[in-house]
Design an enzyme around this catalytic site. Structure first.
Site, PDB file in Angstrom:
ATOM      1  CD  GLN A   1      -3.328   0.408   2.515  1.00  0.00           C
ATOM      2  OE1 GLN A   1      -3.493  -0.303   2.732  1.00  0.00           O
ATOM      3  NE2 GLN A   1      -4.372   1.360   2.340  1.00  0.00           N
TER       4      GLN A   1
ATOM      5  CB  SER B   1       2.053  -5.309   3.329  1.00  0.00           C
ATOM      6  OG  SER B   1       0.948  -4.708   4.051  1.00  0.00           O
ATOM      7  CG  LEU B   2      -1.587  -5.360  -1.251  1.00  0.00           C
ATOM      8  CD1 LEU B   2      -2.605  -6.290  -1.098  1.00  0.00           C
ATOM      9  CD2 LEU B   2      -1.684  -3.928  -1.887  1.00  0.00           C
TER      10      LEU B   2
ATOM     11  CD  GLN C   1       1.057  -9.534   5.259  1.00  0.00           C
ATOM     12  OE1 GLN C   1      -0.250  -8.459   5.232  1.00  0.00           O
ATOM     13  NE2 GLN C   1       1.650 -10.034   4.637  1.00  0.00           N
TER      14      GLN C   1
ATOM     15  CG  HIS D   1       1.623  -4.534   9.286  1.00  0.00           C
ATOM     16  ND1 HIS D   1       1.752  -6.210   8.885  1.00  0.00           N
ATOM     17  CD2 HIS D   1       1.740  -3.901   8.238  1.00  0.00           C
ATOM     18  CE1 HIS D   1       1.490  -6.416   7.877  1.00  0.00           C
ATOM     19  NE2 HIS D   1       1.334  -5.037   6.984  1.00  0.00           N
TER      20      HIS D   1
ATOM     21  NE  ARG E   1      -3.063  -8.303   4.165  1.00  0.00           N
ATOM     22  CZ  ARG E   1      -2.630  -6.330   2.966  1.00  0.00           C
ATOM     23  NH1 ARG E   1      -3.043  -5.312   3.373  1.00  0.00           N
ATOM     24  NH2 ARG E   1      -1.754  -6.423   4.853  1.00  0.00           N
TER      25      ARG E   1
END
Length: 298
Positions: free
Chosen positions: A9, A87-88, A243, A194, A112
């Site tokens: 992101q 991440s993503l 995650q 996170h 998500r």
């Protein structure tokens, strides 16, 4: 060995993916995505405003689509020896390496994004970038604060993002500055990604991940919470679930990939942020951006 890395992101920009639409494979996948999502996300990607691209229902699927569709248009040129996603980007990496189907990957990314948005609305929270302090110092100071605040993104040596309650992050920024941080910069984000404050999102997404089919990827994936080479579907699922509340260990990921033989990094998706982070770990390693015809040196 060639490592492919997939951004997360924040990499979105207006016009992203527009040049890909000329490709027949890409066109078909964009139209399939529009159908699954229920609105023409391709139109927003190609000509939407920055504000439209920032919407939760748009941002994560848009970056995922750009990365995955770009990888699919590379055809036989896409021969990864190892992959990782920030991440993503981990979801993009799994679809690109055939561990997840395109449809399942997109549906998980949508789930998500929605779960994270709900978690953000439950408690006001934020993140901040900390520059110029050792990881251990940041971890120790965060641990001493009587509020939710943790090291969330280990982006590169000397750059950590902390995440938590607004009060926790404010206190941490002050203490970290006093401890010698060059900068403690609050980020313009909707929540504490996170961190333990994403627990409601983790619970919501867990069921979706457990019910999806994950196959062994065509090459090892180095995941955010466990940056070691992995091809085991059960372990991949467990790491994906962890995650949302776990840290993105990007510095450790790049270091391990280099130790395991990565001699070149190719970024697949919008922007070139990850290439910059690789250079901060090891300036000598060549990096490039994937294009449909060839790779362009960064």
């Amino acid at each position: 060995m060639k490592a492919y890395i997939f951004p997360g992101q924040g990499a979105q920009f207006s016009g992203m993916g527009k040049e890909l639409y000329e490709n027949e494979v890409a066109k078909e996948l964009f139209e399939k995505a529009n159908e699954i999502i229920g609105f023409r996300i391709s139109d927003i990607m190609f000509s939407g405003t920055d504000e439209e691209l920032k919407e939760t229902k748009v941002t994560q699927p848009a970056i995922f689509l750009h990365s995955v569709i770009l990888a699919k248009t590379l055809g036989d040129n896409f021969k990864p020896d190892m992959v990782a996603g920030h991440s993503l980007g981990e979801f993009s990496a799994l679809v690109a390496t055939s561990a997840l189907s395109f449809e399942d990957g997109l549906r998980l990314v949508i789930a998500r994004a929605n779960a994270m948005q709900k978690a953000c609305e439950l408690q006001p929270s934020t993140m901040a970038a900390i520059l110029g302090l050792a990881d251990e110092v940041v971890e120790q100071i965060c641990a001493e604060i009587d509020e939710v605040v943790v090291a969330a993104n280990y982006n590169c040596p000397g750059q950590i993002v902390i995440s938590g309650s607004i009060e926790g992050v404010d206190i941490a920024c002050q203490k970290l500055t006093e401890a010698g941080a060059k900068r403690a910069l609050k980020l313009n984000v909707g929540g504490a990604f996170h961190s333990p404050l994403m627990e409601p999102a983790r619970v919501e997404l867990q069921e979706a991940i457990e019910n999806v089919t994950v196959l062994s990827p065509v090459c090892p994936i180095y995941q955010n919470v466990d940056p070691t080479p992995n091809t085991e579907p059960a372990k991949i699922k467990a790491n994906l679930i962890t995650q949302l509340t776990g840290a993105v260990k990007w510095t450790q990921t790049i270091e391990r990939m280099i130790a395991d033989g990565a001699a070149e990094f190719v970024e697949v998706g919008p922007g070139n942020v990850l290439q910059g982070l690789v250079k901060k770990v090891n300036r000598a390693i060549p990096t490039s951006s994937a294009t449909t015809s060839a790779t362009t040196p960064a």
